[in-house]
Motif scaffolding. Structure first.
Motif, PDB file in Angstrom:
ATOM      1  N   GLY A   1      -8.133  -3.041  -1.341  1.00 39.21           N
ATOM      2  CA  GLY A   1      -7.908  -4.460  -1.638  1.00 39.21           C
ATOM      3  C   GLY A   1      -6.804  -5.048  -0.773  1.00 39.21           C
ATOM      4  O   GLY A   1      -6.990  -6.083  -0.122  1.00 39.21           O
ATOM      5  N   TYR A   2      -5.651  -4.373  -0.731  1.00 41.70           N
ATOM      6  CA  TYR A   2      -4.532  -4.910   0.051  1.00 41.70           C
ATOM      7  C   TYR A   2      -4.809  -4.796   1.555  1.00 41.70           C
ATOM      8  O   TYR A   2      -4.358  -5.650   2.344  1.00 41.70           O
ATOM      9  N   GLY A   3      -5.546  -3.763   1.915  1.00 40.41           N
ATOM     10  CA  GLY A   3      -5.903  -3.609   3.333  1.00 40.41           C
ATOM     11  C   GLY A   3      -6.750  -4.798   3.768  1.00 40.41           C
ATOM     12  O   GLY A   3      -6.526  -5.396   4.824  1.00 40.41           O
ATOM     13  N   PHE A   4      -7.706  -5.149   2.923  1.00 39.61           N
ATOM     14  CA  PHE A   4      -8.574  -6.278   3.253  1.00 39.61           C
ATOM     15  C   PHE A   4      -7.738  -7.562   3.351  1.00 39.61           C
ATOM     16  O   PHE A   4      -7.885  -8.352   4.286  1.00 39.61           O
TER      17      PHE A   4
ATOM     18  N   ILE B   1       0.863  -1.196   0.000  1.00 38.60           N
ATOM     19  CA  ILE B   1       0.000   0.000   0.000  1.00 38.60           C
ATOM     20  C   ILE B   1       0.889   1.231   0.000  1.00 38.60           C
ATOM     21  O   ILE B   1       0.701   2.181  -0.778  1.00 38.60           O
ATOM     22  N   GLY B   2       1.910   1.177   0.878  1.00 38.41           N
ATOM     23  CA  GLY B   2       2.882   2.275   0.900  1.00 38.41           C
ATOM     24  C   GLY B   2       3.511   2.462  -0.464  1.00 38.41           C
ATOM     25  O   GLY B   2       3.670   3.592  -0.959  1.00 38.41           O
ATOM     26  N   GLY B   3       3.844   1.346  -1.116  1.00 33.19           N
ATOM     27  CA  GLY B   3       4.506   1.379  -2.423  1.00 33.19           C
ATOM     28  C   GLY B   3       3.673   2.090  -3.469  1.00 33.19           C
ATOM     29  O   GLY B   3       4.179   2.925  -4.241  1.00 33.19           O
TER      30      GLY B   3
ATOM     31  N   ARG C   1      -7.374   7.852 -13.260  1.00 36.38           N
ATOM     32  CA  ARG C   1      -6.997   6.424 -13.205  1.00 36.38           C
ATOM     33  C   ARG C   1      -5.963   6.177 -12.097  1.00 36.38           C
ATOM     34  O   ARG C   1      -6.046   5.222 -11.343  1.00 36.38           O
ATOM     35  N   ARG C   2      -5.007   7.069 -12.004  1.00 30.41           N
ATOM     36  CA  ARG C   2      -3.943   6.890 -11.025  1.00 30.41           C
ATOM     37  C   ARG C   2      -4.507   6.903  -9.607  1.00 30.41           C
ATOM     38  O   ARG C   2      -4.158   6.074  -8.775  1.00 30.41           O
ATOM     39  N   LEU C   3      -5.409   7.870  -9.390  1.00 28.80           N
ATOM     40  CA  LEU C   3      -6.019   7.965  -8.058  1.00 28.80           C
ATOM     41  C   LEU C   3      -6.868   6.734  -7.745  1.00 28.80           C
ATOM     42  O   LEU C   3      -6.800   6.148  -6.663  1.00 28.80           O
ATOM     43  N   GLU C   4      -7.637   6.354  -8.762  1.00 31.28           N
ATOM     44  CA  GLU C   4      -8.530   5.202  -8.576  1.00 31.28           C
ATOM     45  C   GLU C   4      -7.722   3.951  -8.240  1.00 31.28           C
ATOM     46  O   GLU C   4      -8.081   3.166  -7.366  1.00 31.28           O
ATOM     47  N   ARG C   5      -6.567   3.753  -8.933  1.00 33.21           N
ATOM     48  CA  ARG C   5      -5.729   2.566  -8.662  1.00 33.21           C
ATOM     49  C   ARG C   5      -5.202   2.597  -7.226  1.00 33.21           C
ATOM     50  O   ARG C   5      -5.150   1.602  -6.545  1.00 33.21           O
ATOM     51  N   ARG C   6      -4.787   3.790  -6.795  1.00 29.03           N
ATOM     52  CA  ARG C   6      -4.235   3.913  -5.438  1.00 29.03           C
ATOM     53  C   ARG C   6      -5.288   3.549  -4.394  1.00 29.03           C
ATOM     54  O   ARG C   6      -5.040   2.787  -3.474  1.00 29.03           O
ATOM     55  N   VAL C   7      -6.485   4.122  -4.603  1.00 24.58           N
ATOM     56  CA  VAL C   7      -7.528   3.898  -3.589  1.00 24.58           C
ATOM     57  C   VAL C   7      -7.953   2.432  -3.610  1.00 24.58           C
ATOM     58  O   VAL C   7      -8.083   1.782  -2.563  1.00 24.58           O
ATOM     59  N   SER C   8      -8.159   1.886  -4.825  1.00 32.27           N
ATOM     60  CA  SER C   8      -8.643   0.493  -4.867  1.00 32.27           C
ATOM     61  C   SER C   8      -7.572  -0.454  -4.309  1.00 32.27           C
ATOM     62  O   SER C   8      -7.887  -1.405  -3.599  1.00 32.27           O
TER      63      SER C   8
END
Ligand SMILES: Cc1cc2nc3c(=O)[nH]c(=O)nc-3n(C[C@H](O)[C@H](O)[C@H](O)COP(=O)(O)OP(=O)(O)OC[C@H]3O[C@@H](n4cnc5c(N)ncnc54)[C@H](O)[C@@H]3O)c2cc1C
Length: 845
Positions: free
Chosen positions: A697-700, A670-672, A686-693
């Protein structure tokens, strides 16, 4: 009057041995009347204690007889003390709630049915006829016509056995399991079964349906309509001789329809003149066989038939009895063939029977699921049984002729991956016996230990068991460390080991060298079985497949996002494939696997499905919207976030090949993704959307992984990192993958190999170098997946197909999961390369 005469003749035929004085030599015979054997005396014990006393007090040969429907002298040998078990026929305990019954072993199925029918209970597995004793049925590990059942062993809770020293021992899955596995299917070789506790089921109404079809359509019909039908109770299909190209499939299924036959059990001991006439007609009359298909069966099967299950399971073998057996007699034999090889065997069988013009009355096809319990299992995988009922003359040349075609049929069965049944005439050669029952030497090693003076004998063991050869071997070997069975009750003195017993009867075997080698293997096997960490559960080879599917799926996803939109990935089809594969695995392991593994799949299956479905939904809605902001044309991960995430998926896919997924550092990723750098342009959304998703996803996955890791730590023992493989010594062969090796005997060694992915490489490399494997972690079959072109199929029948599925991101290729014989891995594994087929994974246990 005539009926009375027939009944009297039959009664006399069966009573003859008992008519002799209890202490005088008597002749015992089986139902065919062609195997008379003069025994020292016949005794009918009435209690377990009496059996124990008789066995302990008799130093010569002892034989055991039930209802005497085996047909090749399996009940006796010359000069034996013959234990006629039919007076031990009591129901000892019936638990209606638990649906179990404890009985003495001389009881017949019919007598059990009479006791349980008033409680609306039925026997779970038995033969088609109800005349047999429980002891005789357990000793052959019988089967019936039940759908979804296999051999009798599956319905047995426990047995009580009198051993050669007179001790009384209980054997079950929890106690003396080795003995349980040896006695059931052991033809009286290890001791006298005196009691058994059996599972029962509900009695229910069943309705008949019948369908005639070409034999080539039968396998598909069975798989499509019968095998998994929840209501089907009994099923068999009769092949019509003399053409053997048509079958009549008969199924009895649960029903609510009104009974057409009101009686709960058919009368037993009736004259059955219609059936007996029909059998005579079919075996003797011109066009008798043909008329069965055109006249007799249409008459027999007309209209509706609704009866009680107990009624349909209570046939009387008297209906098969000819008026006389002095010139000719009816006999049975039987073959068991892996289900996939049905067509291959039916072709071979037809050719043999036609060539010899055998007088076949009927061939009944039944189905049996795999038995991996009994040592003398005849269903070593899911199989069809072919029950051949025929008529033969009783003269020596008639017997010789039957022997010829029987041996040819046995060869046909063996070459189709199957085997033959042992309660019938002893026509098989030593070699056919050894190939048909590869674990017989395990039974023999146990027999040598429990019955060192060869007390328990009959014609079957006189023919195939060679104790002198085994004894010679044991005298030069270290003693087997296998524990003695724990006595349950009435334990008496230690076994006699002196020479006051009967001499071994068998002549030196023709193939003594092979026999000795096999006997030595049996001793190695017994030693390995009790070694800590050696034997692993056979079903684990299957149960690891769904786990690995998830790993492959991660590979496919990582490969896909290299050059496709994340929304292009076939999420739904991956989930469907997972469950399809799992359903095959479940079928192969049902009731046989460790709960821990089943539980693991019960967790990973839904969580994998949830993850893919959620991801699929997301990528096809919000993901797709953000993809719209990207330049058109061929897709490449263009934003720094897409590039970064594609790298994470690649890294994750290779990580989980060797390490549990929950150990992956998602939080770090997530940090990466938030540290990537890129320009602020139209791709910003797109960039923002990828970061948030990715954060969600990784948080879950981080949170879920933590939960799984914690429960894993508490629920499972730390996993072994190596697996033990019994192999033949291959002088000069070395391999870096071998973690340790140990000498077992002159021919064998134990190799410790790494588990999981390196296991595939190690095994393939050793097979390439010509190392011959005997067992892997105590198992003789192992699951392998291959990567093959879509049109490929195993034309050389190298294994049994479990399931195959297309590789979703490589449409021209598929994965094929099949079980292979461990003993053939050195020959089979290297052979795939020539067909452009790659060995993908060998699933350790
Ligand atoms: C008409 C007919 C139909 C058949 N149908 C089927 C079928 O549908 N399915 C199937 O699987 N088989 C079938 N068989 C074979 C039958 O199941 C076996 O022959 C079975 O052994 C018969 O039981 P029994 O009581 O007559 O045993 P027996 O013939 O008396 O004995 C069989 C073996 O068991 C041993 N034995 C008997 N009692 C004991 C005991 N108490 N302790 C230890 N050993 C013992 C004997 O020594 C012998 O080796 C059929 C046979 C016939 C003749």
């Amino acid at each position: 009057m005539k009926r009375l005469l027939v009944a009297a003749t039959l009664a006399l035929a069966f009573a003859a041995p008992i008519a002799a004085g209890a202490d005088e030599p008597a002749t015992v015979n089986d139902v065919t009347q062609i195997n008379p054997i003069v025994v020292e005396r016949v005794v009918r014990p009435k209690s377990v204690e009496e059996v124990a006393e008789l066995v302990k007090g008799h130093s010569g040969p002892i034989s055991i007889g039930g209802a005497r429907h085996s047909m090749g002298g399996q009940i006796a040998t010359e000069n034996a003390l013959f234990l006629d078990m039919r007076d031990l026929d009591k129901v000892l305990e019936l638990s209606v709630e638990a649906r179990t019954i404890r009985v003495q072993a001389g009881i017949t199925w019919r007598k059990i049915q009479e006791a349980i029918d008033p409680h609306d209970l039925a026997v779970k597995v038995m033969q088609s006829y109800a005349n047999f004793t429980v002891g005789g049925s357990l000793s052959v590990n019988a089967h019936g016509r039940y759908v979804g059942q296999g051999s009798l062993v599956g319905s047995v809770r426990s047995i009580k056995v009198v051993l050669a020293d007179g001790s009384v021992v209980t054997a079950s899955r929890d106690e003396n399991h080795d003995l349980f596995r040896g006695v059931i299917g052991g033809y009286g070789s290890l001791g006298v079964i005196v009691e058994a506790t059996l599972d029962l089921v509900a009695n229910q109404k069943v309705e008949r349906s019948a369908k005639r079809m070409p034999i080539r359509d039968y396998k598909k019909y069975f798989f499509d309509e019968i095998r998994d039908a929840k209501t089907a109770v009994f099923h068999n299909a009769d092949i019509y001789p003399p053409a053997y190209d048509t079958v009549m499939a008969i199924t009895w299924s649960e029903t609510d329809h009104p009974l057409t036959v009101l009686e709960r059990l058919p009368p037993f001991g009736a004259s059955h003149w219609k059936e007996r006439f029909a059998y005579w007609w079919m075996s003797e009359a011109p066009f008798g066989k043909e008329s069965r298909r055109t006249v007799l069966d249409p008459l027999r099967l007309r209209g509706t038939a609704v009866v009680w299950r107990n009624h349909e399971a209570s046939y009387d073998a008297g209906e098969l009895e000819p008026v006389s057996r002095t010139r000719s007699t009816y006999v049975l034999e039987e073959y068991f063939i892996p289900v996939e090889r049905f067509d291959e065997f039916t072709e071979k069988m037809r050719a043999v029977l036609k060539r010899h013009d055998a007088n076949i009355v009927n061939i009944s096809i039944r189905h049996a699921s795999k038995d991996d319990e009994s040592l003398m299992a005849w269903a070593r995988e899911e199989c069809f049984a072919f029950v051949v009922y025929y008529k033969q003359g009783v003269r020596p040349d008639d017997r010789e002729e039957v022997g010829k075609w029987t041996r040819e049929l046995i060869d046909a069965a063996l070459s189709s991956g199957g085997t033959y049944y042992l309660p019938y005439q002893l026509h098989a050669t030593d070699d056919q016996f050894r190939r048909g029952y590869p674990r017989a030497n395990d039974l023999f090693a146990m027999k040598l230990r429990l019955d060192p003076t060869y007390k328990f004998r009959n014609k079957l063991w006189d023919r195939y068991y060679h104790p002198e050869a085994l004894k010679a071997l044991v005298e030069t070997s270290t003693p087997s460390p296998t524990p003695e069975p724990t006595p349950a009750a009435a334990s008496t003195e230690a076994p006699k080991t002196s020479t006051d017993t009967a001499p071994a009867a068998s002549a030196a075997p023709e193939n003594a060298a092979a026999e000795l080698a096999d006997a030595h293997d049996a001793l190695v096997r017994e030693t390995l079985r009790i070694r800590k960490g050696y034997a692993r559960d056979a079903s684990q080879t299957y149960l690891t497949l769904p786990e690995w599917y998830i790993v492959y799926s991660a590979d496919e996803f990582a490969a896909s996002v290299e050059d496709h939109r994340p929304s292009d990935f076939p999420y739904l089809r991956s989930v469907a494939q997972f469950w399809r594969i799992y359903s095959h695995v479940l079928r192969a392991t049902w009731g046989k696997s460790e709960w821990g593994y089943q539980l693991m799949i019960a967790v990973i299956g839904p969580s994998y499905s949830f993850e893919y479905l959620a991801k699929g939904l997301y990528e096809n809605v919000l993901g797709r919207l953000s993809e719209l902001t990207m330049p058109g044309g061929a897709w490449q991960p263009q934003t720094p976030e897409d590039v970064y995430l594609a790298g994470v998926w690649r890294d994750y896919a290779s990580f989980i090949h060797a390490t549990p997924w929950f150990a992956y550092p998602f939080a770090e990723k997530i940090g990466g993704v938030w540290s990537t750098h890129g320009s602020v342009d139209r791709t910003l959304l797109r960039r923002l959307e990828r970061r948030v998703s990715a954060t969600f996803g990784y948080g879950f996955k981080t949170a879920w992984g933590w939960i799984i890791r914690k429960s894993n730590e508490s629920a499972y023992d730390p996993e072994e990192q190596t697996i033990q493989v019994w192999a033949r010594k291959a002088p000069g062969v070395t391999d870096a993958a071998i973690v340790a090796r140990e000498d077992l005997d002159e021919r064998s060694e134990l190799l410790k190999l790494p588990r999981y992915e390196p296991f595939t490489r190690a095994l393939s490399s050793l097979a390439e170098k010509g190392v011959h494997f005997v067992e892997i972690a105590g198992n003789d079959r192992i699951l392998v997946t291959l990567i093959a072109p879509e049109a490929w199929h195993d034309s050389q029948n190298r294994g049994a197909l479990l399931v195959e599925w297309p590789i979703l991101t490589r449409p021209a290729m598929k994965r094929v999961a099949m079980t292979l014989d461990v003993a053939r891995l050195d020959e089979v594994l290297p052979s795939f390369g020539a067909e452009q087929v790659a060995i993908d994974h060998v699933y350790d246990f």
